[in-house]
Each structure stands twice: as structure tokens, then as C-alpha cells.
Design a protein around this motif. Structure first.
Motif, PDB file in Angstrom:
ATOM      1  N   ASP A  43       0.872  -1.194   0.163  1.00  0.00           N
ATOM      2  CA  ASP A  43      -0.227  -0.083  -0.024  1.00  0.00           C
ATOM      3  C   ASP A  43       0.671   1.387  -0.035  1.00  0.00           C
ATOM      4  OD1 ASP A  43      -2.655  -1.294  -0.107  1.00  0.00           O
ATOM      5  OD2 ASP A  43      -2.486  -1.448   1.916  1.00  0.00           O
ATOM      6  N   TYR A  44       2.002   1.057   0.531  1.00  0.00           N
ATOM      7  CA  TYR A  44       3.204   2.262   0.627  1.00  0.00           C
ATOM      8  C   TYR A  44       3.230   2.543  -0.946  1.00  0.00           C
ATOM      9  CZ  TYR A  44       6.792   5.346   1.401  1.00  0.00           C
ATOM     10  OH  TYR A  44       7.570   6.579   1.077  1.00  0.00           O
ATOM     11  N   ALA A  45       3.999   1.488  -1.675  1.00  0.00           N
ATOM     12  CA  ALA A  45       4.184   1.477  -2.941  1.00  0.00           C
ATOM     13  C   ALA A  45       3.109   2.085  -3.636  1.00  0.00           C
ATOM     14  CB  ALA A  45       4.811   0.342  -3.354  1.00  0.00           C
ATOM     15  N   ASN A  46       1.922   1.633  -3.582  1.00  0.00           N
ATOM     16  CA  ASN A  46       0.805   1.948  -4.421  1.00  0.00           C
ATOM     17  C   ASN A  46       0.404   3.378  -4.421  1.00  0.00           C
ATOM     18  OD1 ASN A  46      -1.720   1.367  -5.784  1.00  0.00           O
ATOM     19  ND2 ASN A  46      -2.665   2.171  -4.324  1.00  0.00           N
ATOM     20  N   ALA A  47       0.792   4.225  -3.163  1.00  0.00           N
ATOM     21  CA  ALA A  47       0.660   5.559  -3.090  1.00  0.00           C
ATOM     22  C   ALA A  47       1.457   6.376  -3.970  1.00  0.00           C
ATOM     23  CB  ALA A  47       1.017   6.008  -1.659  1.00  0.00           C
ATOM     24  N   PHE A  48       2.718   5.860  -4.190  1.00  0.00           N
ATOM     25  CA  PHE A  48       3.778   6.311  -5.326  1.00  0.00           C
ATOM     26  C   PHE A  48       3.335   6.091  -6.697  1.00  0.00           C
ATOM     27  CE2 PHE A  48       5.221   7.434  -1.079  1.00  0.00           C
ATOM     28  CZ  PHE A  48       5.611   8.611  -1.094  1.00  0.00           C
ATOM     29  N   ASP A  55       5.515   1.732 -11.846  1.00  0.00           N
ATOM     30  CA  ASP A  55       4.863   0.487 -11.470  1.00  0.00           C
ATOM     31  C   ASP A  55       5.458  -0.180 -10.436  1.00  0.00           C
ATOM     32  OD1 ASP A  55       2.637   0.767 -13.361  1.00  0.00           O
ATOM     33  OD2 ASP A  55       3.945   0.038 -14.640  1.00  0.00           O
ATOM     34  N   PRO A  56       4.958  -0.451  -9.029  1.00  0.00           N
ATOM     35  CA  PRO A  56       5.500  -1.229  -8.075  1.00  0.00           C
ATOM     36  C   PRO A  56       5.920  -2.568  -8.204  1.00  0.00           C
ATOM     37  CG  PRO A  56       3.777   0.197  -7.186  1.00  0.00           C
ATOM     38  CD  PRO A  56       3.681   0.089  -8.747  1.00  0.00           C
ATOM     39  N   THR A  57       6.961  -3.206  -7.810  1.00  0.00           N
ATOM     40  CA  THR A  57       7.171  -4.482  -8.085  1.00  0.00           C
ATOM     41  C   THR A  57       7.975  -4.896  -6.603  1.00  0.00           C
ATOM     42  OG1 THR A  57       7.698  -4.077 -10.260  1.00  0.00           O
ATOM     43  CG2 THR A  57       8.451  -5.835  -9.538  1.00  0.00           C
ATOM     44  N   VAL A  71      11.899  -3.714  -3.292  1.00  0.00           N
ATOM     45  CA  VAL A  71      10.822  -3.288  -3.705  1.00  0.00           C
ATOM     46  C   VAL A  71      11.216  -1.990  -4.488  1.00  0.00           C
ATOM     47  CG1 VAL A  71       8.892  -1.925  -3.005  1.00  0.00           C
ATOM     48  CG2 VAL A  71       9.265  -3.867  -1.639  1.00  0.00           C
ATOM     49  N   PHE A  72      10.636  -2.050  -5.865  1.00  0.00           N
ATOM     50  CA  PHE A  72      11.322  -0.896  -6.434  1.00  0.00           C
ATOM     51  C   PHE A  72       9.974  -0.561  -7.635  1.00  0.00           C
ATOM     52  CE2 PHE A  72      12.698  -4.774  -8.450  1.00  0.00           C
ATOM     53  CZ  PHE A  72      12.029  -4.885  -9.747  1.00  0.00           C
ATOM     54  N   MET A  73      10.075   0.811  -7.765  1.00  0.00           N
ATOM     55  CA  MET A  73       9.340   1.476  -9.101  1.00  0.00           C
ATOM     56  C   MET A  73       9.668   1.291 -10.386  1.00  0.00           C
ATOM     57  SD  MET A  73       7.024   2.382  -6.522  1.00  0.00           S
ATOM     58  CE  MET A  73       6.036   3.480  -7.781  1.00  0.00           C
TER      59      MET A  73
END
Length: 367
Positions: A43-48, A55-57, A71-73
Motif C-alpha cells: 500500500d505504501y508503494a501503491n501511493a507512489f 509500477d511497484p514491484t 521493492v522498486f518502482m
């Protein structure tokens, strides 16, 4: 070769690349790591993602001795304004740590061979997905840069401040004497600290934050849209609170605080400079630390100065723990040198392109 999730579960070892389509699996993997933090949650990655950062991965690797995750974008380089119409879409990518801190977490028996195997698998996957480079902001509290020097080109940029929350006495003792006086002054002046998650607080924060950014001449990136704030409010409802200072029935300072797994972070902050003389933010951060202590949290990370400099912002944070010694490191990695050089060559045709910049990746540098 990328194995399916079924094969990974069956073999117990191998690697997996997980997207937000599998949020439950994502967070289950993250929470199996002793040192996980809010920055690794889906959910943190989704905010960004909402903010437009890519795209969060989640990359997960496991062998018989250790496990690792990152975790990366993932960003399509063709969307960068400098490459509009110059490269095809959905072909060239790079990756970076979501806003904040992150980088690989590795647990278990870590050996030179196991790190080499991890690096090989990771590089292979990134190459297969067209990923050219990676920029990492390592976690100053977890200090996860220390065992990754053979995987990344690592640079230590500067210091950050962490408050230790083992007792309220310790919190108070670690403050500078000047800060203790300012906290006393704020209380005596009638400043009060509250916290909550009411949507109206979010609207108050947005107005105060944007006003603060205007006065600081902040870059466009640091202005967040309502969808981003709604993502924090709704998706991170168990990991975020808004702390705010009130004086004469007026909110004069606010901070968005994130927390998870015994760690708290000073995420976004804003204040009304007309009331700066009352030191509301000093009292606010002290109260956050006390709240954290009473609720079982061990650290409160305040971050460092702008650009990791020991500037006025850093000096302000330093007064909350005179003994803090955390350092902030970044990591750089190029998966495909040829494509990296090709993209830099495209940029070199621009008259104002700074080929000597230390910005990474160089092909994304802007005047």
C-alpha cells in the motif's frame, strides 16, 4: 529463467517477481522479514504509483541459506520528457526505490557465493524485463547497505537523525538543552498536540503543506495530488496518523507520521511560519516520540537535511537526539551498459545537457 509462483512454492527455493495484482502475497512475504518497514508494504508503494512514480514491484529470492527482497518502482523511460518521440514506449525501463528508503533486505546465512547467486538472478530478471539501471536509497536505520557493496556502487551521502524510544526518560535526556527549553516554552504558551485520521485533517494538511512548499520554492514533484493523500489515508490506515499542533483553536503545525514493525517515520510536514516563534513542531515531534514509546515502537527516524547536507533542516532535527549517528547511502547499478550509453548519447544532442553531472541515471538529468 523466471519460475511461476506455483513452482516456487513447490520447490521452496527460487525467485519471484510480484506486482500489486498480488497484494496479499506481497505483504505476506514482506512481513516474514524481521526487519521489514512500512516502505516495503504494497500500500505504501501503491501511493507512489498514484503519484506517477512507476509500477511497484517486489522481487523475492530464496535459497537454502538465505532470503532476500527488494521493492522498486519500474519506470518507462520513454515517458521522460527528454525522450518524447525519441525511443519507443514499453521498451526501455529503469527502477528506483519508492520515495523514502528501501533497498534489499537480506536475512539468513549470507555468504559471498549466496550474494553472487542473488546478484546473478536479479540481474538476469532485470535484463529480461528491459531494465537498464537501478537507483537505491538505502535504509539508514536498517543499515542494509553494509553487505551489498559487491552488488551496488554505494556512496554515503550524509547523516540522518533517529530518536531511540526505549523510555520517555531517554527521549528527554537525548534532546539538546535548547530543544528542551523550546518544548517547555511551547507547552507554557498553550500549544497542544493532537492526532487522528479524520479526512478533514487531510484537507487542513494539504493546504498547509502546499503553502509551505510555495515558500520553499519546492520542485513540482513535492506537490502531491488529492488521490495520493487518499491512498495514504485509506490504504495505509493501520500505518499512518496525522499529528497536529493547535494554538488558540488554530492548527499551526502538522506532520504525516508513518509506522510499522517498531519503526516510526517523519514522512511529510508543514507549519504556519507566523507561529514559528512558539516552536510547535518541536513539541509535536517530541509528542510523536512519546506516543511511539508508549505504543511499543523502538525508533523514530527524522531523516536528514536537504540533499543530505548538514543544513538548517538537519540542525533542527539534530536537537532531537544529540547522539544519533545514522548515515544515508545510495546505490547505483547498471544492468545494460550499451543501452545506458545509448540513452546518454541521445541526451548529448541537447545543448544544455550536463554530461559531467553526478546525477544517476545520467540520462535522466535535467537542468
Amino acid at each position: 529463467m523466471l519460475k511461476t509462483n506455483f513452482e516456487i512454492e513447490k520447490l521452496k527455493f527460487g525467485l519471484s517477481v510480484i506486482t500489486l495484482d498480488e497484494k496479499e502475497k506481497w505483504d505476506k512475504i514482506v512481513k516474514e522479514f524481521n526487519g521489514f518497514d512500512v516502505y516495503y508494504l504494497s500500500d505504501y508503494a501503491n501511493a507512489f504509483k498514484v503519484h506517477g512514480d512507476g509500477d511497484p514491484t517486489l522481487f523475492f529470492y530464496k535459497d537454502q541459506d538465505m532470503k532476500a527482497m527488494n521493492v522498486f518502482m519500474k519506470r518507462d523511460i520513454s515517458l521522460d520528457k527528454s525522450f518524447t518521440g525519441k525511443i519507443p514506449p514499453n521498451t526501455y525501463y529503469d527502477i528506483s526505490t519508492p520515495y523514502g528508503y528501501g533497498g534489499f533486505l537480506i536475512e539468513g546465512k549470507v555468504t559471498e557465493n549466496s550474494l553472487k547467486a542473488l546478484d546473478n538472478e536479479y540481474s538476469s530478471i532485470c535484463n529480461n524485463q528491459g531494465i537498464i539501471s537501478e537507483f537505491v536509497r538505502f535504509h539508514p536505520v536498517l543499515k542494509n547497505d553494509e553487505e551489498l557493496k559487491d552488488i551496488y556502487d554505494i556512496t554515503r551521502l550524509g547523516k540522518t537523525i533517529t530518536m531511540e524510544l526505549y523510555s520517555q526518560d531517554q527521549i528527554w535526556t537525548n534532546l539538546s538543552s535548547k530543544n528542551r527549553n523550546m518544548i517547555r516554552k511551547a507547552k507554557k504558551s498553550g500549544v497542544e498536540i493532537f492526532w487522528g485520521r479524520n479526512p478533514n485533517l487531510l484537507n487542513e494538511f494539504i493546504n498547509l503543506y502546499n503553502s509551505t512548499m510555495d515558500k520553499d520554492n519546492a520542485k513540482d514533484y513535492y506537490y502531491f495530488k488529492k488521490d495520493f493523500y487518499n491512498s495514504i489515508l485509506n490504504d495505509l490506515k493501520y500505518n499512518s496518523l496525522m499529528f497536529y499542533a493547535v494554538y488558540e483553536e488554530r492548527i499551526i503545525s502538522m506532520s504525516m507520521i508513518l509506522y510499522s514493525n517498531e519503526q516510526i517515520h517523519y514522512h511529510l510536514s508543514a507549519s504556519d511560519r507566523e507561529y514559528q516563534y512558539l516552536a510547535p513542531t518541536n513539541l509535536l515531534l517530541y509528542e510523536v516520540a512519546c506516543w511511539g514509546c508508549e505504543n511499543g515502537y523502538k525508533t523514530f527516524h527524522l531523516g536528514g537535511g536537504l540533499g543530505s547536507k548538514e543544513d538548517s533542516l538537519y540542525k533542527f532535527k539534530k536537537v532531537f537526539n544529540r547522539n544519533s549517528s545514522n548515515t544515508f547511502s545510495i546505490g547505483k547499478k547498471i544492468f545494460d551498459e550499451n543501452k545506458y550509453d545509448k540513452l546518454v548519447s541521445i541526451r548529448k544532442t541537447e545543448s544544455d545537457f550536463d554530461a559531467h553531472s553526478t546525477f544517476f541515471p545520467l540520462y535522466r538529468v535535467h537542468p
